[in-house]
Design an enzyme around this catalytic site. Structure first.
Site, PDB file in Angstrom:
ATOM      1  N   CYS A  33       2.995  -4.550  -2.975  1.00  0.00           N
ATOM      2  CA  CYS A  33       3.479  -4.088  -1.541  1.00  0.00           C
ATOM      3  C   CYS A  33       2.474  -4.537  -0.403  1.00  0.00           C
ATOM      4  O   CYS A  33       1.448  -5.123  -0.889  1.00  0.00           O
ATOM      5  CB  CYS A  33       3.768  -2.610  -1.261  1.00  0.00           C
ATOM      6  SG  CYS A  33       4.710  -1.678  -2.397  1.00  0.00           S
ATOM      7  N   CYS A  37       3.384  -0.755   3.906  1.00  0.00           N
ATOM      8  CA  CYS A  37       4.605  -0.373   3.122  1.00  0.00           C
ATOM      9  C   CYS A  37       4.954   1.223   3.520  1.00  0.00           C
ATOM     10  O   CYS A  37       4.149   2.060   3.431  1.00  0.00           O
ATOM     11  CB  CYS A  37       4.686  -0.506   1.746  1.00  0.00           C
ATOM     12  SG  CYS A  37       6.015  -0.026   0.937  1.00  0.00           S
ATOM     13  N   CYS A  64       7.917  -5.422  -3.703  1.00  0.00           N
ATOM     14  CA  CYS A  64       8.631  -4.243  -3.221  1.00  0.00           C
ATOM     15  C   CYS A  64       9.937  -4.490  -2.383  1.00  0.00           C
ATOM     16  O   CYS A  64       9.979  -5.550  -1.458  1.00  0.00           O
ATOM     17  CB  CYS A  64       7.830  -3.305  -2.276  1.00  0.00           C
ATOM     18  SG  CYS A  64       8.516  -2.104  -1.374  1.00  0.00           S
ATOM     19  N   CYS A  67       9.378  -3.127   1.783  1.00  0.00           N
ATOM     20  CA  CYS A  67       8.441  -3.612   2.768  1.00  0.00           C
ATOM     21  C   CYS A  67       8.419  -5.083   2.402  1.00  0.00           C
ATOM     22  O   CYS A  67       7.983  -5.813   3.403  1.00  0.00           O
ATOM     23  CB  CYS A  67       7.101  -3.330   2.437  1.00  0.00           C
ATOM     24  SG  CYS A  67       6.076  -3.713   0.948  1.00  0.00           S
TER      25      CYS A  67
END
Length: 467
Positions: A33, A37, A64, A67
């Site tokens: 991430c 995030c 991810c 994000c």
């Protein structure tokens, strides 16, 4: 941020200032991430940190979906650094590995392929192939979610050697097939793809971090615009900058909107400049985006710049008035060098006489700036000498050029003055720490003297015009 505990604090506080500066991965989920995030903060013992998305991907983590860490601005470090790693990162971002391979990258840097591999792996946790692969995956995701192109077309446009390689990479990076990734764009993405015909171009969000003084950047671009290849239209605050691009595989026309998304959009998706890119060959997408990022200085770290310059008695009030002021770069370094030498009016003449005409004009935009080789044959004097040096490689201004070597080569040209060379170094080479010969820029403003100059010039513009 070298201390991992400090990095974890940035993750825990969801600090967007560090998006793109590093990435974190969670061992229990297999996901990596950006620091900001919005997901639940993982336990410290489960977190690993990486300098690049490519390093996280090479370690087996996937991006991810919440994000979208592949959409963050690039690290400001690679534009600031003048060493081989910084130069290599800039060249890879420009698409050199996809076009010329690792051997071509190494040759441009003056090192062996093994040395480049070793230095990149040691510094950023991934070699040139992995870094280029991560970039191709991001380009493919943009095309999947913003155009109606067939998957096979997207695979080769993004730089993959085969459809199988494309499918394997998308699954590894995003844990989804290309079809599933396209569907993740949602209803809005479907509407965008239906509208994204070849004539409509590719819609883009050019991400940046921190505050961004778009008005000052567009003022500069409007003042310097060369008719026939550039224009700025609209009222201040809602202007659109358009220009033509000469790219490795073809040509392009880009439109960038000055209007920055509002607070609600920023909270949901970060900060960006809206843009639309028309290309004759989609293989140029990655290169075109990176050149626009340099032109608009979108990978800068405004927090570091403002912290240093804001502490100065002379610059402090200017920084407080215009936080996040950027230093525009150049979409084409060789083009900018010629324009810096001859000025706006003479540049217009060169475009009309020697610029390559677009196959299909776009409004008032009908030409790309002439190539150095063409100018070398047609012009004499200092312009001819500069064009010849750019054409034969005596002067190198590409993304991986050594800034000191380039400046020395420019100064060796007959008729070239120190101020013009410094201006080329500032804009075409993206050097953040340049002082022009006749500007009151003390060493105390290092390493951000370029940005200090921008503050002084902007103040001068508002006070009666820049000389």
């Amino acid at each position: 941020m070298t201390d991992e505990e400090t990095r974890y604090e940035a993750v825990r506080s969801r600090d967007a200032r560090f998006d793109g500066e590093f990435f974190f991965a969670v061992e229990t989920t297999g996901i990596y991430c950006r620091p900001s995030c919005p997901a639940v903060t993982p336990k410290r013992q489960n977190v690993r940190f990486y300098a690049t998305a490519a390093a996280a991907q090479s370690a087996g983590f996937r991006a991810c979906r919440r994000c979208r860490p592949d959409t963050v601005p690039g690290s400001a470090e690679w534009n600031v650094r003048a060493d081989v790693v910084g130069r290599a990162m800039r060249l890879i971002a420009d698409g050199v590995v996809d076009r010329e391979g690792v051997g071509g990258l190494a040759e441009r840097l003056g090192y062996s392929a093994r040395q480049v591999q070793r230095q990149l792996t040691a510094e950023v946790g991934a070699g040139p192939v992995a870094l280029a692969r991560a970039q191709r995956a991001h380009t493919a995701r943009v095309l999947l979610q913003t155009t109606g192109l067939q998957v096979t077309e997207i695979a080769f446009a993004a730089g993959f050697a085969s459809v199988r390689q494309f499918n394997d990479t998308i699954r590894a990076v995003y844990a989804a097939t290309p079809t599933e990734l396209r569907a993740q764009g949602g209803r809005r993405g479907t509407a965008v793809r239906r509208a994204a015909t070849p004539s409509a171009g590719v819609p883009l969000r050019l991400a940046y971090r921190g505050p961004y003084q778009a008005g000052a950047v567009f003022d500069t671009l409007a003042r310097e615009a060369v008719p026939g290849m550039e224009e700025v239209t609209g009222d201040r605050g809602a202007r659109v900058y358009r220009r033509t691009l000469r790219l490795p595989y073809g040509t392009g026309v880009v439109a960038v909107d000055e209007r920055i998304p509002g607070p609600r959009a920023v909270a949901a998706r970060g900060r960006w400049l809206p843009a639309r890119l028309h290309l004759t060959d989609l293989r140029d997408l990655t290169t075109a985006v990176q050149r626009l990022r340099r032109l608009f200085d979108l990978d800068a770290d405004p927090y570091a710049v403002d912290e240093r310059l804001g502490a100065d008695a002379r610059l402090g009030p200017l920084v407080a008035e215009r936080p996040g002021l950027r230093s525009p770069g150049a979409a084409d370094p060789a083009e900018f060098a010629v324009r810096a030498l001859v000025g706006r009016e003479e540049s217009e003449r060169l475009v009309q006489e020697y610029g390559k005409a677009l196959d299909t004009p776009s409004g008032t935009l009908g030409h790309v700036f002439p190539e150095p080789g063409v100018l070398a044959e047609a012009e004499g004097g200092t312009l001819g000498a500069l064009a010849s040096a750019l054409a034969d490689g005596t002067v190198r201004l590409d993304a991986g050029a050594d800034r000191d070597d380039a400046a020395q080569a420019l100064l060796a040209l007959p008729g070239m003055d120190a101020r013009t060379v410094a201006f080329i170094r500032m804009r075409a080479l993206g050097d953040p720490d340049v002082a022009l010969a006749d500007e009151p820029v003390p060493d105390a403003w290092r390493p951000w003297r370029t940005y200090a100059c921008q503050h002084l010039w902007t103040e001068r513009d508002l006070g009666g015009g820049r000389s």
